[in-house]
Design a protein around this motif. Structure first.
Motif: not given
Length: 666
Positions: A393-402
């Motif tokens: 989850l932490a990795g997915a949020l870090e790589r998200a483009r927002i």
């Protein structure tokens, strides 16, 4: 009865989530929408949609009569309330059934019995569910402190106060009662002991009409801000089997005590010593239900529909597997008292990978308005172990483009990686203790990100269509002067000045930046070599905003003009509206010429279902007042001016203070 057409009496993420199950089951979907939501994702995804005129919740999503009329007009045969709004309104549930529609929720009587926290506690005590003994505020003593004041109706933190000093109890009681009356139409407030470092643990239940009640494990929802959940997980870590069994048994007893049917949640406070106490029962689907779905491999919405159709549950409880963690992504600024944000959401992209799930009511190109809760999405990770789920989850949020308004994304990543969270040392005071560290400037490299933004802009300018530049005279072998671009980091305000040259090769190069080599530069991608390490940057531009994404970090910059425009300056001590909203009240006696103290609340502004206090930036005199109750103001509007008294030490306060939380996503 078989449901063929379902109206969802809600909006945003939960409406989209229910529609997803309906599509899988072949059920026609009907949305309702306010004028503010005319182009919202839940409207675009529904098969049919019915307008509710107006924008305020009180005129639209909270008008049960309009929602029932919409269901009948659309030919729906059932109504699902989602969460928040009318989901726990017994009168609305009764109106749906009186109209001949199927209510996808618990019996009206169960909603009524659990609607008041005080009555619910009495009922649960009779059923043998462990309780915190109530405290009579009229006879409370110092030995009873600290106390927690809570609204008897509603939730989401409204009407809730922690009292640590006896002399402040009368005033806090009045404030809590007034807030509860405003939010829920019921000013009843009760007091109970406040459990320091307690954990918020809940049990998901599902019941049918044939006396089958499932206890679908536990969830820990201890990480909260303003008494509203931020990160949830299942199962709750660190509970011994005896405590888990006690919580499951208590939840089942609570469901049987009210003849419950459908999905519901029984919430408990678990003390540091491991003693559980009943908090309340939510007679609806919870925001955090996806973590239970992931662990038990079920679709709770599909089960709700099955029970509403009169079908039985399987007597055998589904078996759990693995661990799931959910993070709520909000358009808010945690570093400035969780201030909600509005505006255009340009990009919302979360990596798609096994074990990841995204529940959202927004896509890139949507607008975040002022009328509703600022939650953008929920990101859920499921893996065989807790540590794997947290890492995923932490990795997915870090790589998200927002891209767009400020969000709590960085806070979520840091929270998931905090040593206390990693070690499952959880309690509801997590953010009280760690917020300053979690929102402090991180170890990132905004200066290099700003350099990448400048190089991308330089390439874009070079490639822009238009007439070729006019050349005067012959070419001379004289080095060109460096070009300069200035950026301001958002939201912290740090300024960066970037100097670069564009040689005859056409690829811009940084000026006076030893150890940096440009490997490639286009209008939206830049590759730099920094001391032998290659880093890639993706740049997205929207007018004067630039969003730079790179491995492990994302940055937002505002391009600044070379010279400051005097017209944009404001007088010292100016209080500006931090967002569009409505002025709801002023401090008593507030008028030009009145002396104020640093940090004194002067103006109360309501926006996005939350109330914000605008504070005096320093001790001094109010020299101008441009706000009055009922005024609608835009972001940046001048509300008042405070002239600082130089005889006092200034205590600047740069952000409003949020004093209440939205109720719909509790």
């Amino acid at each position: 009865m078989t449901i063929t057409t379902l109206l969802v009496a809600n909006r945003g993420e939960i409406a989209c989530r229910i529609f997803r199950t309906c599509r899988a089951l072949g059920i026609t979907t009907v949305a309702v929408y306010s004028d503010a939501d005319a182009d919202a994702l839940h409207v675009r995804e529904a098969d049919l949609a019915v307008r509710l005129p107006g924008s305020a919740p009180a005129d639209t999503y909270l008008r049960g009569d309009l929602v029932v009329a919409a269901a009948l007009a659309a030919g729906a045969d059932a109504v699902h309330p989602g969460y928040g709004f009318l989901s726990e309104n017994a009168a609305f549930a009764a109106a749906v059934q009186d109209a001949g529609l199927v209510w996808v929720g618990p019996p009206v009587k169960a909603i009524e019995l659990m609607a008041s926290k005080t009555r619910a506690k009495e009922l649960m005590g009779g059923a043998g569910v462990p309780l915190l003994a109530p405290v009579d505020p009229a006879t409370a003593s110092a030995d009873d402190l600290p106390l927690l004041l809570k609204a008897a109706s509603g939730g989401g933190g409204r009407g809730m106060r922690i009292v640590r000093e006896l002399e402040s109890l009368p005033g806090e009681l009045l404030a809590a009662a007034a807030e509860a009356a405003s939010a829920f139409g019921d000013g009843e407030v009760f007091a109970e002991p406040y459990v320091e470092r307690g954990r918020h643990v809940e049990v998901q239940i599902m019941a049918d009409a044939y006396d089958t009640v499932w206890a679908l494990g536990t969830r820990d929802c201890s990480l909260q801000r303003r008494h509203q959940k931020v990160i949830e997980e299942a199962p709750a870590p660190g509970l011994d089997e005896a405590l888990r069994a006690r919580l499951h048994d208590a939840a089942v007893a609570a469901a049987r005590a009210v003849g419950y049917r459908g999905a519901g949640t029984v919430e408990f406070l678990v003390s540091a010593e491991g003693r559980p106490y009943f908090l309340e029962m939510n007679t609806r689907l919870q925001v955090e239900h996806p973590v239970t779905e992931a662990v038990f491999g079920v679709d709770l919405v599909a089960l709700q529909l099955r029970v509403a159709e009169g079908e039985p549950l399987d007597p055998a409880l589904p078996s759990p597997s693995g661990h799931a963690v959910e993070a709520r992504l909000y358009a808010e600024d945690p570093a400035h008292d969780w201030q909600p944000q509005t505006g255009a959401l340009l990009t919302l992209e979360v990596p798609d990978a096994p074990g990841l799930r995204l529940d959202t009511g927004y896509t890139g190109g949507d607008t975040i308005g002022v009328h509703y809760d600022p939650m953008l999405a929920k990101v859920i990770a499921h893996a065989p172990t807790r540590s794997e789920a947290v890492r995923l989850l932490a990795g997915a949020l870090e790589r998200a483009r927002i891209h767009g308004p400020v969000t709590n994304r960085a806070l979520l990543v840091r929270s998931l990686r905090h040593p206390d969270f990693v070690a499952a040392r959880l309690d509801t005071g997590f953010y009280d203790r760690h917020l300053a560290d979690l929102t402090a400037p991180g170890p990132g490299d905004p200066a290099t990100a700003a350099l990448a933004a400048a190089l991308a802009e330089a390439v874009r300018a070079t490639n822009a269509p238009g007439p070729a530049p006019t050349r005067f005279g012959a070419w001379r072998n004289v080095p060109s002067q460096p070009q300069v671009k200035r950026y301001r980091s958002e939201p912290d305000g740090t300024e960066h000045e970037i100097a670069y040259r564009t040689p005859r090769t056409g690829t811009p190069e940084p000026h006076d930046a030893p150890g940096v080599r440009v490997l490639a530069a286009t209008p939206d991608r830049v590759a730099l070599e920094l001391k032998g390490l290659t880093r890639h940057f993706t740049i997205t531009t929207d007018r004067d905003r630039l969003y730079v994404d790179t491995a492990g970090a994302s940055y937002t910059f505002t391009a600044l003009p070379r010279f400051t425009d005097p017209a944009t300056q404001t007088d010292p001590g100016s209080l500006l509206a931090p967002m569009p909203g409505t002025v709801v009240r002023l401090a008593e006696g507030l008028a030009p010429g009145v002396a104020v103290e640093a940090g004194q609340p002067l103006i109360w502004l309501e926006a996005m279902k939350m109330e914000h206090r605008i504070l005096a930036p320093a001790a001094g005199t109010l020299t101008a007042l441009h706000a009055a109750p009922g005024h609608q103001v835009e972001v940046g509007a001048l509300l008042a001016v405070v002239q600082e008294d130089l005889g006092h030490d200034p205590a600047p306060v740069t952000a409003p203070v949020t004093v209440s939380a939205p109720e719909e996503n509790a």
